[in-house]
Design a protein around this motif. Structure first.
Motif, PDB file in Angstrom:
ATOM      1  N   LYS A   1       0.736  -1.268  -0.034  1.00 19.50           N
ATOM      2  CA  LYS A   1       0.071   0.078   0.056  1.00 19.50           C
ATOM      3  C   LYS A   1       0.960   1.190   0.172  1.00 19.50           C
ATOM      4  O   LYS A   1       1.545   1.417   0.859  1.00 19.50           O
ATOM      5  CB  LYS A   1      -0.869  -0.038   1.158  1.00 19.50           C
ATOM      6  CG  LYS A   1      -2.010  -1.079   1.217  1.00 19.50           C
ATOM      7  CD  LYS A   1      -3.026  -1.041   2.077  1.00 19.50           C
ATOM      8  CE  LYS A   1      -4.142  -2.049   2.006  1.00 19.50           C
ATOM      9  NZ  LYS A   1      -5.308  -1.812   3.210  1.00 19.50           N
ATOM     10  N   GLY A   2       0.761   1.976  -1.120  1.00 21.27           N
ATOM     11  CA  GLY A   2       1.449   3.218  -1.192  1.00 21.27           C
ATOM     12  C   GLY A   2       1.015   4.378  -0.030  1.00 21.27           C
ATOM     13  O   GLY A   2      -0.008   4.578  -0.020  1.00 21.27           O
ATOM     14  N   ILE A   3       2.131   4.985   0.289  1.00 19.66           N
ATOM     15  CA  ILE A   3       1.949   6.124   1.333  1.00 19.66           C
ATOM     16  C   ILE A   3       2.594   7.588   0.938  1.00 19.66           C
ATOM     17  O   ILE A   3       1.612   8.445   0.546  1.00 19.66           O
ATOM     18  CB  ILE A   3       2.689   5.813   2.558  1.00 19.66           C
ATOM     19  CG1 ILE A   3       2.686   4.394   3.034  1.00 19.66           C
ATOM     20  CG2 ILE A   3       2.311   6.916   3.745  1.00 19.66           C
ATOM     21  CD1 ILE A   3       3.437   4.110   4.336  1.00 19.66           C
ATOM     22  N   GLU A   4       3.698   7.593   0.481  1.00 14.78           N
ATOM     23  CA  GLU A   4       4.339   8.712   0.231  1.00 14.78           C
ATOM     24  C   GLU A   4       5.272   8.609  -1.091  1.00 14.78           C
ATOM     25  O   GLU A   4       6.134   7.453  -1.104  1.00 14.78           O
ATOM     26  CB  GLU A   4       5.055   9.671   1.327  1.00 14.78           C
ATOM     27  CG  GLU A   4       4.126   9.864   2.409  1.00 14.78           C
ATOM     28  CD  GLU A   4       4.836  10.698   3.588  1.00 14.78           C
ATOM     29  OE1 GLU A   4       5.886  11.142   3.193  1.00 14.78           O
ATOM     30  OE2 GLU A   4       4.201  10.958   4.521  1.00 14.78           O
ATOM     31  N   ILE A   5       5.754   9.863  -1.687  1.00 16.23           N
ATOM     32  CA  ILE A   5       6.719   9.792  -2.751  1.00 16.23           C
ATOM     33  C   ILE A   5       7.258  11.142  -2.296  1.00 16.23           C
ATOM     34  O   ILE A   5       6.907  12.185  -2.288  1.00 16.23           O
ATOM     35  CB  ILE A   5       6.048   9.676  -4.180  1.00 16.23           C
ATOM     36  CG1 ILE A   5       5.335   8.589  -4.505  1.00 16.23           C
ATOM     37  CG2 ILE A   5       7.515  10.052  -4.974  1.00 16.23           C
ATOM     38  CD1 ILE A   5       5.004   8.494  -5.833  1.00 16.23           C
ATOM     39  N   ASN A   6       8.798  11.047  -1.895  1.00 14.84           N
ATOM     40  CA  ASN A   6       9.458  12.061  -1.798  1.00 14.84           C
ATOM     41  C   ASN A   6      10.576  12.323  -2.872  1.00 14.84           C
ATOM     42  O   ASN A   6      11.458  11.324  -2.931  1.00 14.84           O
ATOM     43  CB  ASN A   6      10.179  12.123  -0.381  1.00 14.84           C
ATOM     44  CG  ASN A   6       9.183  12.257   0.864  1.00 14.84           C
ATOM     45  OD1 ASN A   6       8.209  13.086   0.793  1.00 14.84           O
ATOM     46  ND2 ASN A   6       8.984  11.095   1.419  1.00 14.84           N
ATOM     47  N   PRO A   7      10.559  13.220  -3.722  1.00 14.66           N
ATOM     48  CA  PRO A   7      11.465  13.417  -4.996  1.00 14.66           C
ATOM     49  C   PRO A   7      12.842  14.118  -4.356  1.00 14.66           C
ATOM     50  O   PRO A   7      13.285  15.017  -4.864  1.00 14.66           O
ATOM     51  CB  PRO A   7      10.803  14.308  -5.871  1.00 14.66           C
ATOM     52  CG  PRO A   7       9.853  15.262  -5.074  1.00 14.66           C
ATOM     53  CD  PRO A   7       9.482  14.340  -3.888  1.00 14.66           C
ATOM     54  N   ARG A   8      13.499  13.423  -3.552  1.00 16.42           N
ATOM     55  CA  ARG A   8      14.796  13.919  -3.171  1.00 16.42           C
ATOM     56  C   ARG A   8      15.531  12.645  -2.438  1.00 16.42           C
ATOM     57  O   ARG A   8      14.988  11.673  -2.249  1.00 16.42           O
ATOM     58  CB  ARG A   8      14.639  15.043  -2.052  1.00 16.42           C
ATOM     59  CG  ARG A   8      13.648  14.444  -0.698  1.00 16.42           C
ATOM     60  CD  ARG A   8      13.698  15.463   0.158  1.00 16.42           C
ATOM     61  NE  ARG A   8      12.849  15.324   1.097  1.00 16.42           N
ATOM     62  CZ  ARG A   8      12.673  14.190   2.219  1.00 16.42           C
ATOM     63  NH1 ARG A   8      13.883  13.511   2.248  1.00 16.42           N
ATOM     64  NH2 ARG A   8      11.710  13.979   3.051  1.00 16.42           N
TER      65      ARG A   8
END
Length: 321
Positions: free
Chosen positions: A259-266
Motif C-alpha cells: 500500500k503506497g503512502i508517500e513519494i519524496n523526490p529527493r
C-alpha cells in the motif's frame, strides 16, 4: 566540475559519498554545501566549503543560489529538503541556461509529490493500492490522520476513538483521515529509487524501517522482496521523475500486498544504507549529468544488510559566535 548540496544540515554521510565519488572522476572537483546556519550544520564542516543562504521561501533565494554556483564553477546542484523542492524545480531552466544541472524532478511531478492526495491518485493510476480514505462524517476507528502537505512526520497522529478528534481537526482542511495500518499485519518500507533523465527506473532498493527517530530511519535493513518486482513492473516509468526518489509503502507480512503512502523526490535521510549496499546514486548522477553517460539498470545491491545508526561528532576548531 564542482557539486553543491543545498540545505546540508546533518547529511554528513551524503556529503562524504559525493566527495568520494566525485574525486574518482574529477580529482580536483569540490563538493560545496549551503545552509541557513552553516556554522552549526555538521555536513557543512565536512564539505569542501560552505555558504550561508536564506531559507528557500526568501524572495532572493534562487538568485543567491545561482550566484554561488556561477562564482564557484558548480555544475550540479543536489537539493535535500522538501521546502526547497518547489522553488528549485520551477527554476530548472534558469540554472540550465547557465550550464548548471539541478538534479530534481520536473515541477509538475514535484507538485504532485507535495500533495499526498495527488500522490494517492498517482499510486492508483499505476495500480498500487493505498490505505482506505475516510470522509470526516464516516470515520472508522482507529483512524490515522496526517496533513496532505506535511513532511518529517510532523502533524500526524492516530485517533482510537472519536475523543481523539478535536473540533479543530475537523475544521482543518489540510488533514487527511485514513485507514490505520497496524504493524501486526504490515511492515513499513522506504524504497530508494533512481530515475534517469528520461524518467526510467534504474534501481530499486527497499529498506525496512525497524526504528524511526524524528521521522528519519535510525535502524533499517535492505530486503530484496515483492516490492522490487512490483516497482519494476508498475513504476518503471514515472513521467517527470529524475534522480533519487524515496517512496514509502506498507508491505503485508504474509501476502503479496503493498500500500503506497508517500513519494519524496529527493534523497532520504536513510539513503546511506542503500549506498553502502551498492546502489551508488552519487556516481550515477555525476556520470549522467556531468559525463552524459547512459545509466544501466542495476540490481546487484546487497540484500539483508542491516544499518544501525548512532550519533557521532564533528569538531570545529577556533569557533566563535
Amino acid at each position: 566540475m564542482n557539486i553543491l548540496i543545498t540545505s546540508a544540515g546533518q547529511r554528513v554521510s551524503l556529503v562524504r559519498f559525493f566527495k568520494k565519488e566525485l574525486h574518482k572522476l574529477f580529482s580536483n572537483g569540490c563538493v560545496f554545501t549551503t545552509d541557513s546556519n552553516p556554522k552549526l550544520a555538521p555536513a557543512c564542516h565536512v564539505s569542501d566549503g560552505f555558504f550561508e543562504v536564506p531559507k528557500a521561501t526568501h524572495n532572493d533565494y534562487i538568485d543567491i543560489l545561482l550566484n554561488i554556483c556561477l562564482k564557484n564553477d558548480i555544475g550540479i546542484v543536489i537539493p535535500t529538503i522538501d521546502t526547497e523542492l518547489n522553488i528549485l524545480s520551477s527554476n530548472i531552466e534558469k540554472f540550465k541556461k547557465n550550464g548548471i544541472e539541478v538534479v530534481i524532478s520536473e515541477h509538475h511531478f514535484v507538485k504532485t509529490c507535495r500533495d499526498k492526495r495527488k500522490v494517492n491518485n498517482l499510486f492508483l493510476k499505476h495500480d498500487i493500492e493505498i490505505p482506505k480514505q475516510f470522509s470526516r462524517d464516516e470515520l472508522v476507528f482507529p483512524v490515522f490522520v496526517k496533513p496532505y502537505d506535511g513532511s518529517r512526520s510532523e502533524g500526524i497522529f492516530t485517533a482510537f476513538d472519536i475523543k481523539g478528534i478535536k473540533e479543530g481537526h475537523f475544521k482543518n482542511e489540510k488533514l487527511m483521515f485514513m485507514e490505520y495500518i497496524t504493524d501486526k499485519d504490515y511492515d513499513e518500507f522506504t524504497i530508494d529509487c533512481y530515475y534517469d533523465k528520461h524518467s526510467n527506473l534504474k534501481c530499486v532498493v527497499p529498506r525496512k524501517r525497524i526504528f524511526v527517530r524524528a521521522g528519519e530511519v535510525n535502524k533499517g535493513v535492505t530486503r530484496n522482496n515483492f516490492i522490487v518486482k512490483e516497482f519494476n513492473e508498475k513504476l518503471s516509468k514515472l513521467e517527470g521523475a529524475r534522480g533519487c526518489l524515496t517512496i514509502q509503502v506498507f508491505l503485508h507480512k504474509k501476502l503479496d500486498i503493498i500500500k503506497g503512502i508517500e513519494i519524496n523526490p529527493r534523497f532520504g535521510g536513510g539513503y546511506p544504507l542503500a549506498y553502502l549496499s551498492g546502489a551508488n546514486f552519487p556516481k550515477w548522477i555525476i556520470e549522467e549529468y556531468a559525463l552524459q553517460k547512459e545509466i544501466e539498470f542495476f540490481e546487484d545491491w546487497e540484500a539483508n544488510l542491516l544499518m544501525l545508526r548512532y550519533d557521532a561528532e564533528v569538531l570545529v576548531s577556533d569557533y566563535f559566535e
